[in-house]
Design an enzyme around this catalytic site. Structure first.
Site, PDB file in Angstrom:
ATOM      1  N   TYR A   1      12.944  31.450   6.468  1.00 47.09           N
ATOM      2  CA  TYR A   1      11.667  32.073   6.828  1.00 47.09           C
ATOM      3  C   TYR A   1      11.559  32.332   8.325  1.00 47.09           C
ATOM      4  O   TYR A   1      12.065  31.548   9.132  1.00 47.09           O
ATOM      5  CB  TYR A   1      10.509  31.140   6.448  1.00 47.09           C
ATOM      6  CG  TYR A   1      10.195  31.112   4.975  1.00 47.09           C
ATOM      7  CD1 TYR A   1       9.792  32.268   4.304  1.00 47.09           C
ATOM      8  CD2 TYR A   1      10.261  29.916   4.268  1.00 47.09           C
ATOM      9  CE1 TYR A   1       9.478  32.223   2.948  1.00 47.09           C
ATOM     10  CE2 TYR A   1       9.942  29.859   2.916  1.00 47.09           C
ATOM     11  CZ  TYR A   1       9.552  31.020   2.264  1.00 47.09           C
ATOM     12  OH  TYR A   1       9.237  30.974   0.942  1.00 47.09           O
TER      13      TYR A   1
ATOM     14  N   LYS B   1       0.843  -1.203   0.000  1.00 47.28           N
ATOM     15  CA  LYS B   1       0.000   0.000   0.000  1.00 47.28           C
ATOM     16  C   LYS B   1       0.878   1.252   0.000  1.00 47.28           C
ATOM     17  O   LYS B   1       2.079   1.166   0.265  1.00 47.28           O
ATOM     18  CB  LYS B   1      -0.912  -0.026   1.227  1.00 47.28           C
ATOM     19  CG  LYS B   1      -0.172  -0.120   2.553  1.00 47.28           C
ATOM     20  CD  LYS B   1      -1.137  -0.408   3.697  1.00 47.28           C
ATOM     21  CE  LYS B   1      -0.404  -0.485   5.023  1.00 47.28           C
ATOM     22  NZ  LYS B   1      -1.313  -0.814   6.128  1.00 47.28           N
TER      23      LYS B   1
HETATM   24  C1  LIG Z   1      -0.574  -1.713   6.788  1.00 44.08           C
HETATM   25  C2  LIG Z   1      -1.115  -2.977   7.298  1.00 44.08           C
HETATM   26  C3  LIG Z   1      -0.271  -4.082   7.455  1.00 44.08           C
HETATM   27  C4  LIG Z   1       1.234  -3.997   7.308  1.00 44.08           C
HETATM   28  O1  LIG Z   1       1.734  -3.401   8.487  1.00 44.08           O
HETATM   29  P1  LIG Z   1       3.299  -3.271   8.783  1.00 44.08           P
HETATM   30  O2  LIG Z   1       3.328  -2.919  10.233  1.00 44.08           O
HETATM   31  O3  LIG Z   1       3.824  -2.193   7.912  1.00 44.08           O
HETATM   32  O4  LIG Z   1       3.914  -4.588   8.500  1.00 44.08           O
HETATM   33  C5  LIG Z   1      -0.849  -5.277   7.836  1.00 44.08           C
HETATM   34  N1  LIG Z   1      -2.180  -5.368   8.053  1.00 44.08           N
HETATM   35  C6  LIG Z   1      -3.006  -4.326   7.936  1.00 44.08           C
HETATM   36  C7  LIG Z   1      -4.462  -4.497   8.190  1.00 44.08           C
HETATM   37  C8  LIG Z   1      -2.509  -3.086   7.568  1.00 44.08           C
HETATM   38  O5  LIG Z   1      -3.337  -2.038   7.474  1.00 44.08           O
END
Ligand SMILES: *Cc1c(COP(=O)(O)O)cnc(C)c1O
Length: 378
Positions: free
Chosen positions: A271, A44
């Site tokens: 800034y 993702k």
């Molecule tokens: C993002 C996610 C993962 C992966 O998590 P990591 O801690 O990056 O390994 C696994 N399960 C779900 C439901 C997630 O949303």
């Protein structure tokens, strides 16, 4: 300087990705997981900033065929990039995109019973995994609502191929977090056992993310949804983990010195008059900013490596640029490489260190890297 492809990518600010390290990390997890458990990489958020298309290609060439993403749009992109196996969407898909689930053979998470009914009303066969809430209280049917869970199997258009839950404290080492995680594991197992007892079978199970595997490697579910650790980094620096794995960071973040100048005593820089020189110093302007994913929180706080030497961020991080104190660093010139994550000389900055300075975790730093960064795969 900017003629060949790679040089062009490395013109202003860029990400370097070591795909051998990605493959190494994947093999480490395959070795660590019990034989019955298949690695299901979490790709993702553009594979946590690493580029989902390229990451998917490398992993699928290793024979990995199951993936998870957050949204249907991410899933469609991954499918279009040539991934043939199972793609599980961990989040909510709105009804206006249900047709894409069928068209691209995607697997959708059932977030609760009303959602299961809505998806069933779409009227075409859809593959789903049923989410079970074992205590995080995000997505999923509550684990004690067994009749609601079983009711999902009555819906004729849903092809239920998996049942899963999510651990929300598996990174913790405190007694409280361990007890909570053990309870989540037990409740998930109880749901699976009850389904089997009621004659409901033919589905796969999964529970662990990175820390679920790293701290509870003995669990024997069918998949492990590994994200952050597959990219070779932990969420925070100094974390203790139970499993013995050797993880190698995949991503480096770099930019260029665009000019070097002298700042005289009592002059300000950047800034908001946020930095004032206490003595004469040499500063470097660098071509990366918060739009590229350097947190503005690192104003007057972050650091980078220039020619193998530490250099502090001075003044406020701008949208596209920032300033470094390079006083005393020999031979700094316009065009030099600046490392924000990765190695320079014998020194290294890990993603979790940058995250720590910014008050966040490496997951957030990596997933928010800007779209305009160049990408170089090595
Ligand atoms: C993002 C996610 C993962 C992966 O998590 P990591 O801690 O990056 O390994 C696994 N399960 C779900 C439901 C997630 O949303």
């Amino acid at each position: 300087m900017c003629v060949k492809n790679d040089n062009y990518q490395k013109g202003r600010a860029w990400i370097e990705l070591n795909m051998e390290n990605l493959a190494h990390n994947a093999r480490q997890f395959q070795k660590l997981l019990p034989d019955c458990c298949t690695l299901m990489p979490a790709v993702k958020a553009n594979a946590y900033g690493h580029g989902a298309k390229r990451v998917g290609k490398v992993l699928s060439e290793m024979g990995i065929s199951d993936y998870c993403v957050a949204s249907v749009t991410e899933a469609v992109k991954l499918r279009q990039s040539g991934i043939k196996g199972q793609i599980l969407i961990l989040g909510y898909t709105p009804p206006c995109q249900f047709h894409e689930l069928a068209q691209y053979h995607l697997t959708q998470t059932v977030v609760d019973l009303p959602y299961a009914r809505l998806l069933n009303d779409y009227g075409h066969p859809v593959c789903v995994h049923v989410g079970i809430d074992t205590g995080m209280h995000r997505l999923g049917v509550r684990s004690e609502e067994l009749d609601h869970i079983c009711a999902i199997w009555e819906l004729e258009h849903l092809n239920i191929t998996g049942v899963y839950s999510h651990l929300c404290a598996s990174d913790g080492n405190s007694e409280k977090e361990i007890a909570f995680t053990r309870k989540q594991i037990a409740e998930f197992q109880a749901v699976v056992d009850t389904l089997h007892r009621r004659g409901i079978k033919g589905f796969r199970t999964h529970l662990q993310g990175s820390y679920g595997v790293l701290n509870y490697p003995e669990l024997e579910f069918d998949y492990a949804r590994v994200g952050i650790a597959l990219y070779g980094v932990l969420s925070m620096s100094g974390e203790r983990i139970a499993a013995e794995v050797e993880l190698r960071p995949v991503l480096s973040l770099k930019a260029r010195v665009t000019c070097v100048k002298v700042l005289h005593e009592n002059e300000v820089a950047g800034y908001g008059l946020a930095f004032k020189a206490e003595r004469d110093m040499v500063i470097a302007v660098v071509s990366i900013g918060y739009a590229d994913g350097i947190p503005r929180e690192l104003s007057n706080k972050g650091y980078a490596l220039v020619n193998g030497c530490w250099a502090n961020v001075i003044g406020r991080v701008c949208m596209d640029q920032l300033l470094l104190d390079v006083t005393g660093i020999p031979k700094v010139h316009a065009g030099d490489e600046v490392v924000f994550i990765g190695r320079s000389g014998g020194k290294e900055i890990q993603a979790c260190e940058m995250a720590g300075s910014a008050g966040t975790i490496s997951n957030e730093i990596l997933s928010r890297l800007g779209e305009r960064l160049g990408r170089v795969y090595v």
